[in-house]
Design an enzyme around this catalytic site. Structure first.
Site, PDB file in Angstrom:
ATOM      1  N   TYR A   1       1.913   2.624   9.150  1.00 12.15           N
ATOM      2  CA  TYR A   1       3.221   2.728   8.488  1.00 12.15           C
ATOM      3  C   TYR A   1       3.080   3.667   7.296  1.00 12.15           C
ATOM      4  O   TYR A   1       2.018   3.725   6.665  1.00 12.15           O
ATOM      5  CB  TYR A   1       3.683   1.337   8.022  1.00 12.15           C
ATOM      6  CG  TYR A   1       5.044   1.311   7.356  1.00 12.15           C
ATOM      7  CD1 TYR A   1       6.197   1.613   8.063  1.00 12.15           C
ATOM      8  CD2 TYR A   1       5.163   0.956   6.012  1.00 12.15           C
ATOM      9  CE1 TYR A   1       7.445   1.562   7.452  1.00 12.15           C
ATOM     10  CE2 TYR A   1       6.411   0.901   5.396  1.00 12.15           C
ATOM     11  CZ  TYR A   1       7.547   1.216   6.124  1.00 12.15           C
ATOM     12  OH  TYR A   1       8.781   1.175   5.521  1.00 12.15           O
TER      13      TYR A   1
ATOM     14  N   LYS B   1      -4.906   2.383   5.686  1.00 13.18           N
ATOM     15  CA  LYS B   1      -4.238   3.185   6.707  1.00 13.18           C
ATOM     16  C   LYS B   1      -4.815   4.596   6.767  1.00 13.18           C
ATOM     17  O   LYS B   1      -4.898   5.203   7.845  1.00 13.18           O
ATOM     18  CB  LYS B   1      -2.735   3.230   6.438  1.00 13.18           C
ATOM     19  CG  LYS B   1      -2.043   1.881   6.530  1.00 13.18           C
ATOM     20  CD  LYS B   1      -2.325   1.164   7.844  1.00 13.18           C
ATOM     21  CE  LYS B   1      -1.596  -0.159   7.949  1.00 13.18           C
ATOM     22  NZ  LYS B   1      -1.934  -0.903   9.191  1.00 13.18           N
TER      23      LYS B   1
ATOM     24  N   ASP C   1     -10.838 -14.549  17.711  1.00 13.34           N
ATOM     25  CA  ASP C   1     -10.976 -13.560  16.649  1.00 13.34           C
ATOM     26  C   ASP C   1     -11.432 -12.222  17.229  1.00 13.34           C
ATOM     27  O   ASP C   1     -12.597 -12.072  17.609  1.00 13.34           O
ATOM     28  CB  ASP C   1     -11.982 -14.082  15.621  1.00 13.34           C
ATOM     29  CG  ASP C   1     -12.160 -13.155  14.438  1.00 13.34           C
ATOM     30  OD1 ASP C   1     -11.515 -12.089  14.407  1.00 13.34           O
ATOM     31  OD2 ASP C   1     -12.958 -13.491  13.539  1.00 13.34           O
TER      32      ASP C   1
ATOM     33  N   TYR D   1       2.383   0.186  -1.117  1.00  9.97           N
ATOM     34  CA  TYR D   1       1.955   0.348   0.269  1.00  9.97           C
ATOM     35  C   TYR D   1       1.093   1.602   0.438  1.00  9.97           C
ATOM     36  O   TYR D   1      -0.125   1.531   0.356  1.00  9.97           O
ATOM     37  CB  TYR D   1       3.154   0.371   1.234  1.00  9.97           C
ATOM     38  CG  TYR D   1       2.707   0.113   2.661  1.00  9.97           C
ATOM     39  CD1 TYR D   1       2.794  -1.166   3.204  1.00  9.97           C
ATOM     40  CD2 TYR D   1       2.164   1.125   3.439  1.00  9.97           C
ATOM     41  CE1 TYR D   1       2.350  -1.421   4.490  1.00  9.97           C
ATOM     42  CE2 TYR D   1       1.711   0.884   4.713  1.00  9.97           C
ATOM     43  CZ  TYR D   1       1.807  -0.390   5.253  1.00  9.97           C
ATOM     44  OH  TYR D   1       1.354  -0.625   6.513  1.00  9.97           O
TER      45      TYR D   1
ATOM     46  N   TYR E   1       4.620  -5.570  16.272  1.00  8.42           N
ATOM     47  CA  TYR E   1       4.609  -4.442  17.203  1.00  8.42           C
ATOM     48  C   TYR E   1       3.689  -4.681  18.385  1.00  8.42           C
ATOM     49  O   TYR E   1       3.924  -4.173  19.481  1.00  8.42           O
ATOM     50  CB  TYR E   1       4.205  -3.161  16.464  1.00  8.42           C
ATOM     51  CG  TYR E   1       5.330  -2.595  15.634  1.00  8.42           C
ATOM     52  CD1 TYR E   1       6.372  -1.894  16.229  1.00  8.42           C
ATOM     53  CD2 TYR E   1       5.374  -2.782  14.263  1.00  8.42           C
ATOM     54  CE1 TYR E   1       7.420  -1.386  15.480  1.00  8.42           C
ATOM     55  CE2 TYR E   1       6.417  -2.283  13.497  1.00  8.42           C
ATOM     56  CZ  TYR E   1       7.440  -1.583  14.117  1.00  8.42           C
ATOM     57  OH  TYR E   1       8.479  -1.104  13.369  1.00  8.42           O
TER      58      TYR E   1
ATOM     59  N   THR F   1       8.353  -8.500  10.193  1.00 11.38           N
ATOM     60  CA  THR F   1       7.246  -9.102  10.920  1.00 11.38           C
ATOM     61  C   THR F   1       6.513 -10.071  10.005  1.00 11.38           C
ATOM     62  O   THR F   1       6.719 -10.084   8.789  1.00 11.38           O
ATOM     63  CB  THR F   1       6.255  -8.035  11.422  1.00 11.38           C
ATOM     64  OG1 THR F   1       5.611  -7.421  10.285  1.00 11.38           O
ATOM     65  CG2 THR F   1       6.968  -6.959  12.238  1.00 11.38           C
TER      66      THR F   1
ATOM     67  N   SER G   1      -1.620  -9.130  20.373  1.00 12.41           N
ATOM     68  CA  SER G   1      -0.506  -9.120  21.330  1.00 12.41           C
ATOM     69  C   SER G   1       0.554 -10.181  21.080  1.00 12.41           C
ATOM     70  O   SER G   1       1.539 -10.236  21.824  1.00 12.41           O
ATOM     71  CB  SER G   1      -1.063  -9.315  22.746  1.00 12.41           C
ATOM     72  OG  SER G   1      -1.780 -10.550  22.838  1.00 12.41           O
TER      73      SER G   1
END
Length: 401
Positions: free
Chosen positions: A229, A248, A113, A239, A55, A278, A51
């Site tokens: 992403y 991902k 953690d 990526y 994002y 970011t 948080s």
């Protein structure tokens, strides 16, 4: 109490310290970018894992301001000491907690953690005692390492290509001057691929769902999302077609497994966000150059993390239809993946060199954006003034003496 004047500790666009007032101002700006709530109904009970940055921070701020969410945020940030500032996310979280309280939102934070059993137990205890069943879980962790709570093994992620070596243009700063450099990364081996999947894939997301379910803390109609992403074919080799992409893909497979587990009582989705500056994205080779060029060419079409978090929350709470692709992923990246925009970026990418860099990429904007992640280069902040650096974590006793 540690009131002192601090200066940025950085090399190029990499920072080793943060500015409390600047971090506070960044959060205030993001708060103002979120719409005000409609009506006065209590908001959903939410758990946001990750948080304090990127994002996850945007989702937290939009959820608090626009939807009056209640619940818990989890982050893992370094505390301030007499010699060092806290991590930027520490100061961002402190300000987020203040804004939540001012808005009347019952939202608390854990610093720890999220991969560990102890933090999971603490989170479940707090949720059970203070909030009850969870309506929404946002999973937004981008960590360099993870200790498997079942085996004790420590996995370390590796940003590497798969199949073939990666050679590409990259953005470098030499004595503060942006230039085009050349990057070469060797192909990952199977151990590096698997370690990256263990850190950035869906294993821990699944453990959180299992833990909530075991305690009876999943509300009817529960929804969970994990941030992902896809990006351009320009960045695909490092990526989506690299070790991160393998992770991902595992995240997306986990979403399907969670849906099977929930059997219609809830939903799990991966969320394909658009490009953003970011802490996580700046660590990926060639991303700095790509984002700098994308921002220059996109112009007013550019959408920041707050813009995308607004769209995500509207879909999560049913204010808007889910924008799903053929693989069942929520897509927030339509602006980035616009065919004309991508074609223009590709043309510019093929031609760019140090001589044309200034005209083709927003390098100064990118460097400022990175600085603002850590509270630097924020308009309106007096960096000559002494500031209090020993800010307590929300809910902790003040460290003032």
């Amino acid at each position: 109490m540690s009131l002192r004047e601090i200066k940025p500790g950085n090399h190029g666009y990499l920072y080793v310290n943060s500015h409390p007032t600047g971090c506070r101002a960044v959060v205030d700006r993001m708060w103002q970018q979120a719409p005000e709530p409609a009506g006065d109904r209590p908001g959903p009970v939410a758990l946001v894992i990750g948080s304090s940055a990127g994002y996850g921070l945007a989702a937290t701020l939009v959820g608090l301001r626009a939807h009056r969410m209640r619940g818990l945020g989890i982050a893992f940030e370094s505390a301030p000491t007499e010699r060092r500032t806290a991590g930027a996310g520490w100061y961002r979280t402190a300000r987020t907690a203040e804004l939540a309280a001012e808005a009347g939102s019952d939202f608390t934070f854990i610093n720890g953690d999220a991969f560990s059993d102890s933090v999971k137990e603490e989170a479940l205890d707090r949720l059970a005692a203070g909030f009850g069943k969870v309506d929404v879980l946002v999973y937004s962790i981008a960590a360099p390492r993870r200790k498997d709570p079942l085996t004790g093994e420590i996995h370390r992620s590796a940003i590497r290509p798969l199949g073939t070596d990666y050679r590409a243009k990259t953005l470098v700063f030499k004595e503060g001057v942006p230039q085009i450099g050349e990057l070469h990364l060797p192909v990952a081996d199977e151990a590096e691929r698997e370690a990256t999947v263990q850190v950035l894939g869906g294993a821990d997301w699944q453990l959180w769902i299992d833990a909530l379910e075991s305690r009876g803390l999943l509300a009817d109609g529960f929804r969970t999302v994990a941030l992902s992403y896809v990006g351009s074919d320009i960045t695909s080799p490092i990526y989506r077609a690299g070790t991160i992409g393998a992770a991902k893909q595992d995240l997306e497979d986990t979403a399907r497994a969670i849906n099977t587990r929930l059997k219609g009582t809830g939903d799990a989705y991966t969320v394909v966000a658009g490009a953003a500056v970011t802490q996580a994205s700046t660590a990926i080779p060639s991303i700095a150059l790509y984002i700098s060029m994308l921002h220059r060419i996109a112009g007013d079409a550019w959408q920041g993390t707050s813009d995308q978090a607004v769209a995500l929350w509207d879909q999560l709470v049913g204010n808007a239809e889910l924008e799903l692709d053929d693989e069942g992923r929520i897509r927030l990246d339509g602006w980035e993946m616009d065919a004309d925009l991508q074609a223009a970026v590709r043309t510019a990418w093929d031609r760019i060199d140090t001589d044309t860099l200034a005209a083709s990429a927003d390098t100064e904007w990118f460097r400022e954006q990175v600085g603002q992640i850590y509270g630097w280069d924020v308009p309106g902040v007096d960096y000559e003034a002494a500031v209090e650096t020993t800010v307590p974590w929300p809910g902790s006793p003040s460290t003032d003496a």
